[in-house]
Design an enzyme around this catalytic site. Structure first.
Site, PDB file in Angstrom:
ATOM      1  N   GLY A   7       0.822  -1.208   0.000  1.00 49.31           N
ATOM      2  CA  GLY A   7       0.000   0.000   0.000  1.00 49.31           C
ATOM      3  C   GLY A   7       0.849   1.248   0.000  1.00 49.31           C
ATOM      4  O   GLY A   7       2.056   1.182  -0.244  1.00 49.31           O
ATOM      5  N   ASN A   8       0.240   2.377   0.240  1.00 55.82           N
ATOM      6  CA  ASN A   8       0.986   3.637   0.281  1.00 55.82           C
ATOM      7  C   ASN A   8       0.353   4.580   1.290  1.00 55.82           C
ATOM      8  O   ASN A   8      -0.678   4.266   1.884  1.00 55.82           O
ATOM      9  CB  ASN A   8       1.056   4.254  -1.121  1.00 55.82           C
ATOM     10  CG  ASN A   8      -0.327   4.560  -1.667  1.00 55.82           C
ATOM     11  OD1 ASN A   8      -1.022   5.433  -1.168  1.00 55.82           O
ATOM     12  ND2 ASN A   8      -0.743   3.792  -2.676  1.00 55.82           N
ATOM     13  N   LEU A   9       0.966   5.746   1.484  1.00 59.89           N
ATOM     14  CA  LEU A   9       0.569   6.658   2.557  1.00 59.89           C
ATOM     15  C   LEU A   9      -0.541   7.640   2.193  1.00 59.89           C
ATOM     16  O   LEU A   9      -0.860   8.517   2.987  1.00 59.89           O
ATOM     17  CB  LEU A   9       1.795   7.453   3.039  1.00 59.89           C
ATOM     18  CG  LEU A   9       2.844   6.652   3.813  1.00 59.89           C
ATOM     19  CD1 LEU A   9       4.067   7.522   4.103  1.00 59.89           C
ATOM     20  CD2 LEU A   9       2.243   6.164   5.136  1.00 59.89           C
TER      21      LEU A   9
END
Ligand code: C5P
Length: 226
Positions: free
Chosen positions: A29-31
């Protein structure tokens, strides 16, 4: 500003961060928090547009007055965006889409293996939704906007990216050092395909949204008069 200057327009906005599963409990995933995309959707609705919001992972509450389509992976986001695009006057891709996904999905929880070296995870490239939407222009005169978060050589990388993606406008911002990801504020430069640059001063994501819709509305008045 005229209150409902986007009345009669249908805009498609993507937001949030895609999640690419490895197994039933793990993902890449990512922020992204989804804040910029949600601000774009809310502001467009407030200015009279019909809004379709395709949202990947975010913890934000559902915005009022928009058609919300929830997705998980980049592949799901692509399907939802391509389904809505033919009817959209403008497409704004504010989502953080994973560039790669695990090559294999393991349908049971991956076990710890009793050895020193962990298994490498093989990745495959995801389709670039923004490039595809820009190339296909599902509606004549449709305005397509991308976002680019860069940590270095922000403008130079942005200029290359707008050419590579083929979009009309690209919002470039510097990330890292507390800027953009996770912050309620943003600072950016909007690059246009004709070489124009519009600086957006540091401020709330809703202010950037307002400025971006001004630029989109201006283009739509020429490319898709009501
Ligand atoms: O190449 P990069 O990920 O920096 O591009 C960012 C822009 O492209 C964003 O507008 C993002 O929503 C879009 N994008 C996409 N599909 C991908 C990767 C990025 O639409 N697979």
């Amino acid at each position: 500003r005229v209150g409902a200057d986007l009345a009669g327009r249908h805009v498609l906005v993507s937001a949030g961060g895609t999640r690419e599963p490895l197994d039933p409990v793990r993902f890449l995933g990512n922020l992204s928090t989804g804040r910029q995309g949600y601000a774009l959707a809310s502001v467009a609705a407030a200015r009279g547009a019909r809004v379709t919001l395709v949202a990947a992972h975010t913890e934000l509450p559902d915005p009022a007055g928009v058609d919300l389509v929830r997705v998980g992976t980049a592949a799901e986001m692509r399907a939802a965006v391509l389904a809505a695009a033919p009817d959209a006057d403008a497409v704004v891709m504010a989502a953080a889409v994973a560039d790669f996904r695990p090559a294999d999905y393991v349908p049971v929880k991956i076990k710890k293996v009793d050895r020193a070296d962990p298994e490498p995870v093989a990745l495959v490239r995801n389709p670039d939704i923004l490039a595809e939407v820009s190339r296909d222009r599902a509606a004549p005169g449709q305005v397509v906007v991308g976002f680019a978060a860069e940590t270095d050589d922000v403008l130079a990388n942005g200029r290359k990216k707008i050419a590579r993606k083929g979009c009309d406008l690209l919002v470039v911002n510097q990330v890292g050092g507390g800027l953009a990801f996770g912050s309620p504020d943003n600072q950016a430069v909007v690059l246009a395909d004709d070489g124009a640059e519009t600086e957006v001063p540091y401020g709330p994501k809703a202010a950037l949204a307002d400025l971006l819709w001004d630029l989109v509305a201006e283009r739509l008045a020429r490319s898709r008069p009501l």
